[in-house]
Design a protein around this motif. Sequence first.
Motif, short mmCIF file in Angstrom:
data_model
loop_
_atom_site.label_atom_id
_atom_site.label_comp_id
_atom_site.label_asym_id
_atom_site.label_seq_id
_atom_site.Cartn_x
_atom_site.Cartn_y
_atom_site.Cartn_z
N LEU A 78 28.67 88.73 43.10
CA LEU A 78 29.10 87.63 43.95
C LEU A 78 29.71 86.48 43.16
N LEU A 79 29.58 86.49 41.86
CA LEU A 79 30.14 85.42 41.04
C LEU A 79 31.60 85.71 40.73
N PRO A 80 32.43 84.66 40.70
CA PRO A 80 33.82 84.89 40.34
C PRO A 80 33.93 85.27 38.86
N PRO A 81 35.03 85.90 38.47
CA PRO A 81 35.16 86.35 37.08
C PRO A 81 35.14 85.20 36.07
N ASP A 82 35.64 84.02 36.44
CA ASP A 82 35.66 82.90 35.50
C ASP A 82 34.55 81.89 35.79
N PHE A 83 33.39 82.38 36.23
CA PHE A 83 32.27 81.50 36.58
C PHE A 83 31.83 80.64 35.40
N ALA A 84 31.69 81.23 34.22
CA ALA A 84 31.22 80.48 33.05
C ALA A 84 32.21 79.37 32.70
N ALA A 85 33.50 79.66 32.78
CA ALA A 85 34.50 78.64 32.46
C ALA A 85 34.46 77.51 33.49
N GLN A 86 34.24 77.85 34.76
CA GLN A 86 34.15 76.81 35.79
C GLN A 86 32.95 75.90 35.55
N VAL A 87 31.80 76.50 35.20
CA VAL A 87 30.60 75.71 34.95
C VAL A 87 30.81 74.82 33.72
N ALA A 88 31.45 75.34 32.68
CA ALA A 88 31.71 74.55 31.48
C ALA A 88 32.62 73.36 31.80
N ARG A 89 33.67 73.58 32.61
CA ARG A 89 34.56 72.48 32.99
C ARG A 89 33.81 71.43 33.80
N GLN A 90 32.97 71.87 34.71
CA GLN A 90 32.20 70.92 35.52
C GLN A 90 31.23 70.12 34.66
N ALA A 91 30.56 70.78 33.72
CA ALA A 91 29.63 70.08 32.84
C ALA A 91 30.37 69.06 31.99
N GLU A 92 31.54 69.42 31.50
CA GLU A 92 32.32 68.49 30.69
C GLU A 92 32.78 67.30 31.53
#
Length: 160
Positions: free
Chosen positions: A56-70
């Motif tokens: 259910l997670l998108p393929p770029d989930f980790a990159a999205q979370v990293a951008r949000q955290a930044e």
Amino acid sequence: MNKNNDHVNDRAIDEREWQAQERAMREAREGTASTDPMAMRYRRVADALREPLPDLLPPDFAAQVARQAEANATAPVIAEPPADKGFEFNLMRGLLGLLGLGSAVVAAMYGRAWLAPTLELLHLDSNVAVNWALALAACVGASWLTEQLRRRRESAAHAA
């Protein structure tokens, strides 16, 4: 006198259910078909359990979370609530004011009736009670003043 032998029948039903579940799992592993309706029902469950869960997670989930955290790390911290505090906040302030006013009126009208017995119960004379009231007022005042100074300092730091 009633005799309840349902527990004997329950064990027989449980054993049949267990055997049907085991048969369904074995047939699912072997890929064979069953003719037993109970085992066929459990076969659907066994087949569903053998399938992997959908991702259910998108393929770029980790990159999205990293951008949000930044973005959250670089965002300014808002120290004060918004200027529009809303109806509920103003209503709460009004009700607290009414509560304080009502308490002051009740203390003025009936203070002599309960102050003396309370002081006597606590073994305090009136001078000690006044001293404690002054100490409490000084603590509340000091807390309020330091909060006001902190807010001014933070607003000046955000303005700069």
